[in-house]
Design a protein around this motif. Structure first.
Motif, mmCIF file in Angstrom:
data_model
loop_
_atom_site.group_PDB
_atom_site.id
_atom_site.type_symbol
_atom_site.label_atom_id
_atom_site.label_comp_id
_atom_site.label_asym_id
_atom_site.label_seq_id
_atom_site.Cartn_x
_atom_site.Cartn_y
_atom_site.Cartn_z
ATOM 1 N N TYR A 1 0.850 -1.188 0.000
ATOM 2 C CA TYR A 1 0.000 0.000 0.000
ATOM 3 C C TYR A 1 0.881 1.231 0.000
ATOM 4 C CZ TYR A 1 -3.634 -3.199 1.701
ATOM 5 O OH TYR A 1 -4.517 -4.230 1.849
ATOM 6 N N THR A 2 0.591 2.158 -0.896
ATOM 7 C CA THR A 2 1.281 3.443 -0.828
ATOM 8 C C THR A 2 0.416 4.386 0.007
ATOM 9 O OG1 THR A 2 0.134 4.277 -2.750
ATOM 10 C CG2 THR A 2 2.222 3.131 -3.151
ATOM 11 N N ALA A 3 1.003 5.506 0.366
ATOM 12 C CA ALA A 3 0.245 6.510 1.118
ATOM 13 C C ALA A 3 -0.991 6.923 0.319
ATOM 14 C CB ALA A 3 1.128 7.718 1.410
ATOM 15 N N LEU A 4 -0.817 7.003 -0.992
ATOM 16 C CA LEU A 4 -1.951 7.388 -1.847
ATOM 17 C C LEU A 4 -3.063 6.334 -1.801
ATOM 18 C CD1 LEU A 4 -3.255 9.194 -4.027
ATOM 19 C CD2 LEU A 4 -1.975 7.887 -5.753
ATOM 20 N N THR B 1 5.207 6.652 -1.043
ATOM 21 C CA THR B 1 5.803 6.009 0.139
ATOM 22 C C THR B 1 5.039 4.731 0.462
ATOM 23 O OG1 THR B 1 6.354 8.151 1.038
ATOM 24 C CG2 THR B 1 6.389 6.306 2.579
ATOM 25 N N GLU B 2 5.773 3.641 0.620
ATOM 26 C CA GLU B 2 5.107 2.378 0.956
ATOM 27 C C GLU B 2 4.894 2.280 2.458
ATOM 28 O OE1 GLU B 2 7.294 -0.817 -0.808
ATOM 29 O OE2 GLU B 2 7.019 0.015 -2.828
ATOM 30 N N ILE B 3 3.676 1.942 2.831
ATOM 31 C CA ILE B 3 3.333 1.838 4.253
ATOM 32 C C ILE B 3 3.371 0.372 4.675
ATOM 33 C CG2 ILE B 3 1.543 2.233 5.987
ATOM 34 C CD1 ILE B 3 2.785 4.804 4.778
ATOM 35 N N GLU B 4 4.206 0.071 5.656
ATOM 36 C CA GLU B 4 4.306 -1.317 6.125
ATOM 37 C C GLU B 4 3.759 -1.483 7.532
ATOM 38 O OE1 GLU B 4 8.488 -1.923 5.867
ATOM 39 O OE2 GLU B 4 8.484 -2.013 3.674
ATOM 40 N N THR B 5 3.941 -0.449 8.355
ATOM 41 C CA THR B 5 3.622 -0.583 9.771
ATOM 42 C C THR B 5 2.569 0.433 10.167
ATOM 43 O OG1 THR B 5 5.932 -1.176 10.096
ATOM 44 C CG2 THR B 5 4.687 -0.615 12.064
ATOM 45 N N LEU B 6 1.595 -0.018 10.948
ATOM 46 C CA LEU B 6 0.593 0.904 11.468
ATOM 47 C C LEU B 6 0.913 1.171 12.926
ATOM 48 C CD1 LEU B 6 -2.674 -0.702 10.034
ATOM 49 C CD2 LEU B 6 -1.049 0.864 8.929
ATOM 50 N N CYS B 7 0.904 2.428 13.338
ATOM 51 C CA CYS B 7 1.129 2.695 14.752
ATOM 52 C C CYS B 7 0.184 3.765 15.249
ATOM 53 C CB CYS B 7 2.587 3.005 15.035
ATOM 54 S SG CYS B 7 3.269 4.244 13.970
ATOM 55 N N TYR B 8 0.011 3.805 16.539
ATOM 56 C CA TYR B 8 -0.977 4.723 17.114
ATOM 57 C C TYR B 8 -0.505 5.256 18.459
ATOM 58 C CZ TYR B 8 -1.928 0.774 20.083
ATOM 59 O OH TYR B 8 -1.774 -0.241 20.970
ATOM 60 N N HIS C 1 8.478 3.787 7.082
ATOM 61 C CA HIS C 1 7.340 3.110 6.459
ATOM 62 C C HIS C 1 6.179 2.931 7.425
ATOM 63 C CE1 HIS C 1 9.621 2.429 2.843
ATOM 64 N NE2 HIS C 1 10.650 2.052 3.608
ATOM 65 N N ALA C 2 6.160 3.776 8.443
ATOM 66 C CA ALA C 2 5.078 3.680 9.428
ATOM 67 C C ALA C 2 4.019 4.734 9.141
ATOM 68 C CB ALA C 2 5.638 3.872 10.828
ATOM 69 N N HIS D 1 -10.439 -3.547 4.456
ATOM 70 C CA HIS D 1 -9.990 -3.639 3.063
ATOM 71 C C HIS D 1 -8.880 -4.693 2.932
ATOM 72 C CE1 HIS D 1 -8.729 -2.208 -0.951
ATOM 73 N NE2 HIS D 1 -7.523 -2.532 -0.512
ATOM 74 N N HIS D 2 -7.961 -4.643 3.862
ATOM 75 C CA HIS D 2 -6.827 -5.564 3.817
ATOM 76 C C HIS D 2 -7.314 -7.008 3.939
ATOM 77 C CE1 HIS D 2 -2.761 -6.946 4.142
ATOM 78 N NE2 HIS D 2 -3.000 -7.516 5.317
#
Ligand SMILES: *Cc1c(COP(=O)(O)O)cnc(C)c1O
Length: 821
Positions: free
Chosen positions: A6-9, A27-34, A44-45, A104-105
């Motif tokens: 997934y890219t940021a777009l 930018t490729e997003i690999e990690t989700l953080c909060y 890539h977060a 979605h994922h």
């Protein structure tokens, strides 16, 4: 670990951003953080600024400074110019955006997703199914008990095309939450474990709780559930059903017999008109129920009875806890030797990083559970993770880690086997370090923790850090806007610990800590606690040391004030923060109303100190019959501070409310509150919507069991008698451990294998005896002295004291173990 890129777009589109500014859309997003305190893989977060009780928008600068450049935010929550070089995705509801992304994922994968819900046993059933099904599937599962509105999307995000089965836990605490989870998880198979009283307060009736939970399965093909918790007329969703029951011989899998043989339980059941039989290595009720649930799932999945019968006896206890204990050579040990995969490792490393008590952080790590084809990629990520989490030293065990040794930049050594590492421990000079022991089960890392942990008394006080965090947040939710939070950690944090508790509070960003004596404060400073700390009974002889350690004194008299000013001035201090204590009716320490003028004139003359806060203590804020007096105290305090502020000419923090006043006198919260006993789970008052969790469990074990003939006596002074012939158990806890002598002769209760028993005879110094006539128990069995069913409040009441005395009386020789679940 996500092969769908997934890219940021892409993400801006998936979450339906209402506004976006993408400086680098690819930018490729690999990690989700909060959580601003738990960041990794920064480039890539993607940071979701959630607005829970801690609005993450407040911490954006911290996240930015750490190197994160991709954000999902609320429109009003940020200043664009401060995030100029970032990808910004603006949505109405950031949690919803995270859930939409997860939904979605999940839709990208067509392998089966099993969802587990129910009141208890979700995590155990998930972990056991993982143990039972791993030989045949490559399973992705929820880490720990990530089962909430936030935990579920993070669990789903781990799915990738290497897996062929997902097991996801789902928990809800109030009506309406399951619809969101259902929309994300869309399970193919549903498991309903059981129904208990947890979260009853969030539902209008037990029936509505079942329907809400079951709505998770409205689109599932098959649902596996226990008949024992459902009304006959309940319509279970799903096309296919598989039911089981421990009662009454009904259901597709009907248990007709269960009996204990040593440490095994033999279960007999009817399935398809056949009698089946198997054994499990657990004997407690909850484990039997969870094992039967797994049995039903395996049958529903089409496993043969032979395979099931061969795997069930090998089930292993699930250790989801991260245990923190004292180690040898001035080390602390974090023990997590149950499993090793990237998600649980990340959690454990975050907990390690939260520990500030020693200058070094060491990780003892085994090979990680992965597919061969991913090895290179994953070990690269692992090396990066060690760097991100600022680990000083790595001790690796296993052939995989050794093979990828070249990837690790930090001080690292590798060992072929656990045995080889244990042989070398003597030469490794592990000292002044917090050591995380994290290994897959097969490596048997509990052997390492046995060597490194300080062996002390067997009786342990277990402190549940999740419970403390929960309680802290419960009180935070009650605070009026802007009120600061001071937490009382005096007397070894009410008996529960020192830097271990302070670390947790610092991590949770409370505003102040308070101790009784200077040495308690110095201990905290030496353990890396940087929060402001107030010392309530400083003593002039400790002022030097206090100033050296930036500890702030409570000032309650003129002589103390003059002494402190003199010493601080000699050290060249300017505006050193002090805290003025007023006596508004407690009549213990503090200035009186008539001292006001003199106090102002002393303070006006000096630049050495500054009044940081003014406070007073309520004498009876928990007792309704003194409410008029309490109100009087509050009024007096407000009156005093108002004129004092005018006289002094500057602002200070005003505080008077302790735990019970936070709840009972919200108007007294003023600028700050002082939370004490509530943190430890005492003071639940359901009428105020507080549902606290007990923070401590005191456990011991049975040393010996004896059969007593009618007429024989037990213990000192021959005070113990049974009603006739019977059985007693001697346990390793006595009054020197803090088990009050007044709890003897039947006053005290304990729990053995879920059964309540009473003391018999006098309590001895190091031991006491329990009447276990008619109770199934063996030597070595665990005995619960304080816990969920034996509350501190009840113990206190039964001997005519208060919970404070019971908690702080638990002696220092009782080993403290801290855990996170
Ligand atoms: C101990 C203490 C508290 C906390 O009281 P709790 O009843 O445990 O909340 C607050 N203020 C002062 C001055 C204390 O000594």
């Amino acid at each position: 670990m996500n092969d769908t890129i997934y890219t940021a777009l892409d993400i801006a589109n998936i979450v339906g951003a209402e506004w976006r500014k993408l400086v680098e859309p690819t930018t490729e997003i690999e990690t989700l953080c909060y959580d601003s305190r738990k960041l990794t893989n920064h480039r890539h977060a993607l940071f979701f600024a959630l607005s829970g009780r801690r609005d993450a928008h407040q911490y954006l600068q911290e996240v930015y400074k750490a190197g994160v450049r991709n954000f999902v935010l609320k429109r009003e929550g940020f200043k664009e110019e401060l995030l100029a070089d970032c990808n910004l995705i603006v949505v109405d509801d950031t949690l919803k955006a995270l859930q939409e992304l997860a939904a979605h994922h999940r839709r990208q994968f067509h392998y089966p997703v099993i969802a587990i819900t129910g009141s208890n046993g979700k995590t155990i059933v998930k972990e056991w199914l993982y143990q039972l099904l791993s030989p045949d599937y490559n399973i992705v599962r929820s880490p720990k008990s990530f089962n909430s509105q936030l935990g579920v999307p993070l669990s789903l995000w781990q799915m990738n095309s290497q897996h062929n089965l997902a097991i996801i836990e789902a928990g809800i605490s109030k009506e309406g939450e399951m619809a969101t989870i259902q929309a994300m998880v869309k399970p193919n198979i549903g498991i309903f474990t059981n129904l208990g009283a947890a979260h009853d307060e969030g539902f209008s009736s037990p029936a509505s709780k079942v329907s809400e939970k079951m709505s998770l399965f409205q689109e599932a093909e098959e649902v596996i559930y226990s008949l024992d918790y459902l009304d006959n007329d309940f319509t279970v969703p799903g096309n296919k059903h598989f039911s089981w029951s421990l009662k009454g011989g009904s259901g597709d899998l009907a248990i007709i017999e269960s009996h204990k043989e040593g440490h095994l339980v033999i279960l007999k059941a009817i399935y398809n008109k056949q009698e089946l039989r198997l054994s499990i290595p657990f004997t407690d009720k909850a484990s039997i129920e969870n094992a039967v649930c797994c049995w039903a799932v395996m049958l529903a999945l089409g496993y043969t009875t032979a395979t099931i019968a061969s795997r069930m006896p090998r089930l292993q206890r699930v250790g989801m806890r991260l245990e923190l204990k004292k180690g040898i050579n001035n080390c602390s040990i974090i023990d997590d030797s149950y499993s090793n995969d990237m998600s649980s490792l990340t959690i454990a490393l975050d907990f390690l990083r939260q520990q500030k008590q020693h200058p070094f952080r060491t990780v003892i790590l085994s090979d990680i559970a992965i597919n061969e084809q991913d090895a290179n990629k994953i070990y690269k990520q692992l090396a990066k993770l060690m760097e991100d989490k600022q680990i000083d030293r790595l001790l690796g065990v296993g052939s995989h880690l050794a093979e990828y040794a070249h990837l690790f930049q930090l001080d690292a050594q590798f060992f072929k086997s656990t045995e080889e590492l244990i042989q070398s421990l003597g030469q490794l000079a592990l000292q002044n370090s917090t050591i995380l022991i994290k290994g897959a089960r097969v490596f048997g890392f509990e052997r390492i923790s046995k060597v490194l942990a300080l062996q002390t008394h067997e009786t342990t006080l277990e402190i549940n850090l999740n419970a403390l965090e929960h309680n802290l947040n419960s009180y935070k939710n009650l605070l009026t806007k802007g009120a600061k939070l001071m937490v009382m950690v005096k007397a070894f944090s009410y008996g529960s610990g020192s830097f271990e508790i302070a670390n947790l509070l610092q991590f949770n960003k409370v505003d102040y800590l308070t101790v009784a004596y200077a040495d308690e404060g110095i201990t905290l400073r030496n353990a890396g606690i940087e929060l402001p700390i107030v010392v309530m009974s400083p003593g002039a002889e400790t002022f030097d040391q206090m100033i050296l350690h930036r500890l702030e004194p409570e000032i309650y008299s003129f002589s103390e004030l003059r002494d402190f000013i003199k010493i601080a001035r000699d050290k060249g201090e300017k505006k050193y923060p002090i805290h003025i204590k007023l006596d508004t009716g407690m009549h213990r320490l503090g200035f009186e109303n008539e001292d006001q003028h003199e106090l102002i004139s002393v303070l006006e003359e000096t630049e050495t100190v500054i009044v940081k806060s003014v406070f007073s203590h309520l004498a009876a804020s928990g007792d309704q019959k003194h409410d008029a007096f309490t109100k009087q105290q509050i009024d007096k305090f407000i009156e005093f501070t108002t004129t004092f502020q005018r006289g002094l000419g500057y602002d200070f923090i005003r505080h008077i409310a302790n735990t019970s006043a936070i709840v009972r006198f919200p108007e007294a919260q003023l600028d700050m509150v002082r939370l004490g006993i509530g943190l430890y789970g005492i003071g639940s008052d359901t009428s105020n919507g507080l549902f606290l969790h007990p923070g401590a469990q005191l456990k011991t074990s049975i040393t010996q069991i004896k059969h007593i003939k009618a007429g024989e006596t037990i213990g000192y002074n021959r005070n113990g008698h049974l009603d006739g012939e019977g059985k007693i158990a001697t346990v390793k806890i006595g009054y020197a451990d803090g088990y009050n002598r007044r709890l003897g002769n039947g006053v005290g209760k304990m729990l053995i294998n879920g059964q309540e028993v009473r003391t018999v005879g006098d309590i001895c110094m190091d031991m006491c005896m329990l009447d276990i006539t008619g109770v199934s128990a063996e030597e070595g069995d665990e005995v619960m002295v304080i816990g969920e069913h034996i509350s501190v409040e009840c113990i206190a009441k039964s001997i005519g004291t208060i919970p404070y005395e019971v908690l702080t009386g638990i002696s220092q020789r009782v080993k403290r173990v801290y855990y996170y679940e």
